[in-house]
Scaffold this active site. Structure first.
Site, short mmCIF file in Angstrom:
data_model
loop_
_atom_site.label_atom_id
_atom_site.label_comp_id
_atom_site.label_asym_id
_atom_site.label_seq_id
_atom_site.Cartn_x
_atom_site.Cartn_y
_atom_site.Cartn_z
N ARG A 364 0.84 -1.19 0.00
CA ARG A 364 0.00 0.00 0.00
C ARG A 364 0.88 1.25 0.00
O ARG A 364 1.99 1.24 0.57
CB ARG A 364 -0.91 0.02 1.23
CG ARG A 364 -1.93 1.15 1.14
CD ARG A 364 -2.61 1.47 2.46
NE ARG A 364 -3.50 2.61 2.30
CZ ARG A 364 -4.02 3.31 3.29
NH1 ARG A 364 -3.74 2.99 4.52
NH2 ARG A 364 -4.81 4.33 3.05
N HIS A 365 0.42 2.31 -0.62
CA HIS A 365 1.16 3.57 -0.68
C HIS A 365 1.37 4.15 0.72
O HIS A 365 0.74 3.74 1.71
CB HIS A 365 0.43 4.58 -1.56
CG HIS A 365 -0.97 4.85 -1.10
ND1 HIS A 365 -1.25 5.65 -0.01
CD2 HIS A 365 -2.18 4.41 -1.56
CE1 HIS A 365 -2.56 5.71 0.18
NE2 HIS A 365 -3.15 4.96 -0.75
N HIS A 550 -3.20 0.47 -3.67
CA HIS A 550 -4.00 0.97 -2.55
C HIS A 550 -4.21 -0.15 -1.54
O HIS A 550 -3.93 -1.32 -1.82
CB HIS A 550 -5.32 1.51 -3.07
CG HIS A 550 -5.13 2.45 -4.22
ND1 HIS A 550 -5.03 3.83 -4.06
CD2 HIS A 550 -5.00 2.23 -5.56
CE1 HIS A 550 -4.85 4.40 -5.24
NE2 HIS A 550 -4.83 3.45 -6.17
#
Length: 623
Positions: A364-365, A550
């Site tokens: 995930r970012h 995401h």
């Protein structure tokens, strides 16, 4: 001595086969120790000397379990000695240094002959006789050399013992089990499956190739004398962690343990609710007492550090040696150890093809600006004429140029300063782990492309690997604000902003095909199609495929590989809310079983607390 104890002592003495036991037991009984505790002390110290048993009894004077009739557990191992052992120990050290600790480091190099079994303290001497009888019976046929063949799989690396030598070794184990049952009344289960000497077990998949290279460097041509060694352990602490005291500690309260350097402490991880931060509750192996201790006075020890060696049978010497003479016996090697049969080039290539595996790391970012400053974040950092400024240190220093101006950042926010920091920490940790990233795919969201770039920079790969932007792994558009799909930066804008983008990549799902407010099934279908194309288009020996997307991608991009159906929509939403910045899932292909598996990520999670806004004007003295 009480009449009952005298009778028990007489029975025990009649059953013991050697002369050493009365000599060891009599001085302890003469000092007034009960028979059962004296026998317990002898068993716990390997029946070496009466002096060692006496020290054990004095140390355990306050042991609440001293009178408990809990026997030791015993196991029989075939152990190498001499030059081969030295090379194996060198492998142990180097593999731990390069690839971190794995399960194999918990125990010394060995081939398991019999699983752990219990034996009553008064019958332990009978086990020694069983070992001697089994050794003498197989001495003439025991192989002068034990050929070893390297075997590797996704979570195991070791040497296999095959052919007639393996049959003879199994016969020896079976003979010991039979003799132990007759002489010591023990139920012993000999090893009847593949005999093996484990080199590494339950390691990170991306370390497999390095471990194999280290293993192939072990010279198998050294002569070696093999010994059958009988060990014991305290069965109460099998599933505990073992700590080793580094410093002396004198208790400040009655419920604390005394520590001396070298003491071993057994700690149950599930029973630490009473301990304060920085402290643990444990049981001292030296005293048997339970209490609190400062955790920073200790270090993790290996499982076998607390095992006790009782006796060993050295086949080339044909003698039953006491463990105190282990060093002398180990230096007297005879016979020749056969090297592993040379493989042809084609068979070696076949082996490499067998163990080569694809793996996918989904990340995930990092923290996004609007996650901290809310939906109005852009108004907080914009001047009336539409220019960006930095109102808080957690806003990035600058923003990349966009053709339509700063407004397009509103629904495509950048990383915060902390998000940039998180991404760099994760990339640095991946570098330390030794993982080999060979291709990178990112969602077109700016925060994802930024995270991918920062990770590559820490891996020193930002110039070697181009980022492939894949719209198919973009967030579920139903969760995006507005009735239209967010305006995302074009590949040209990303390149202009110094992102190393692969403009030749043909995505599985074009950006123009993203639909606003798509259904859950539509979202799942595009993620499935995208991740399948990503995996199929990468070469077989690709190393690790990095997907930066995401939080939702940790589920939607891994379940298709695992062969699992989509979650229920409500469960999916609940799960995604719990995924932190830089959360990771790691999938690896198991070619032998024809499936993908979820394994431990190569690095730990990043945990930190909140840091609220502060205005010094509200804190002036007198207000």
């Amino acid at each position: 001595m009480a009449a009952g104890e005298t009778q028990l002592y007489a029975k025990v003495s009649n059953k013991l086969k050697g002369r050493s036991t009365p000599l060891l037991l009599e001085p302890l009984l003469a000092m007034g120790f009960p028979v059962h505790t004296a026998l317990k002390a002898l068993a716990a110290t390997g029946r070496k000397t009466a002096e060692e048993a006496l020290v054990w009894l004095h140390d355990h004077g306050n042991d609440p379990s001293l009178d408990d009739p809990i026997p030791q557990e015993y196991a029989l191992f075939l152990c190498p000695t001499g030059p081969l052992l030295e090379k194996l120990q060198e492998f142990w050290r180097e593999s731990k240094r390069q690839c971190a600790k794995n399960r194999a480091h918990e125990v010394f190099p060995h081939v398991t002959l019999c699983d752990f079994f219990t034996c009553e303290d008064q019958r332990v001497e009978c086990l020694y006789e069983a070992l001697k009888r089994a050794g003498d019976r197989l001495l003439g046929s025991f192989p002068t050399a034990v050929p070893l063949a390297l075997h590797s799989s996704i979570s195991y690396l070791g040497f296999f013992v095959n052919g007639s030598p393996a049959d003879i070794i199994r016969e020896f184990a079976m003979t010991f089990a039979t003799e132990a049952s007759l002489l010591a009344d023990c139920s012993v289960k000999p090893c009847t499956k593949q005999l093996h000497l484990t080199l590494a077990h339950k390691f990170y998949p991306h370390h497999q190739r390095t471990l194999e290279q280290l293993a192939r460097a072990i010279p198998l041509g050294h002569s070696c004398q093999w010994t059958a060694a009988l060990y014991s352990r305290d069965m109460r602490f099998v599933h505990y962690q073992t700590l080793r005291a580094l410093f002396q500690y004198k208790p400040q309260n009655v419920d604390e343990l005394t520590l001396s350097p070298g003491d071993y402490i057994f700690v149950d991880p599930t029973q630490q609710d009473e301990a304060s931060e920085g402290w643990v509750i444990g049981i001292s192996q030296r005293t048997g007492c339970r209490g609190f201790l400062p955790e920073n006075y200790t270090d993790r020890a290996s499982e076998s550090d607390t095992w006790v060696k009782h006796r060993m049978y050295t086949f080339s010497l044909a003698t039953d040696l006491n463990s105190r003479k282990d060093s002398e016996a180990s230096s007297r090697c005879s016979g020749e150890f056969l090297p592993q049969t040379a493989r042809s080039l084609s068979s070696l290539q076949a082996l490499q093809a067998t163990v080569a595996r694809k793996s996918v790391l989904v990340v995930r970012h990092g923290e996004r600006v609007d996650q901290i400053f809310g939906k109005s974040w852009l108004q907080q950092c914009s001047t009336p004429d539409g220019k960006y400024y930095r109102p808080d240190l957690n806003f990035p220093c600058s923003l990349p140029r966009r053709s339509r101006g700063i407004k397009d950042f509103e629904n495509d926010p950048p990383l915060s300063s902390c998000g940039i920091f998180q991404s760099r920490i994760a990339g640095d940790a991946l570098l330390d782990s030794g993982i080999r990233i060979s291709s990178v795919f990112a969602s077109p969201a700016l925060r994802c492309v930024q995270t991918a770039k920062l990770i590559l920079e820490e891996l020193k790969l930002e110039k070697k690997i181009k980022i492939r932007v894949e719209p198919g792994i973009f967030e579920w558009t139903k969760w995006e604000a507005g009735k239209t799909t967010p305006t995302l930066m074009s590949l040209e804008e990303l390149k202009e902003a110094n992102f190393n983008i692969d403009t030749d990549y043909r995505p599985a799902f074009p950006l123009s095909a993203l639909m606003p407010a798509e259904s859950y099934q539509e979202y799942v279908d595009r993620c499935t199609a995208s991740v399948v194309q990503i995996v199929n288009t990468c070469p077989q020996d690709t190393g690790v495929i990095l997907i930066v997307s995401h939080g939702s991608a940790l589920d939607s991009c891994t379940r298709p590989l695992l062969g699992l159906p989509p979650r229920e929509c409500g469960d999916f939403a609940q799960l995604v809310r719990k995924i932190p910045s830089l959360g990771m899932c790691f999938c690896e292909e198991n070619k032998e079983e024809g499936k993908w598996e979820l394994v431990n990520p190569p690095v730990k999670t990043l945990t930190h607390g909140a840091n609220a806004a502060f205005n010094w004007r509200n804190w002036m003295s007198g207000n």
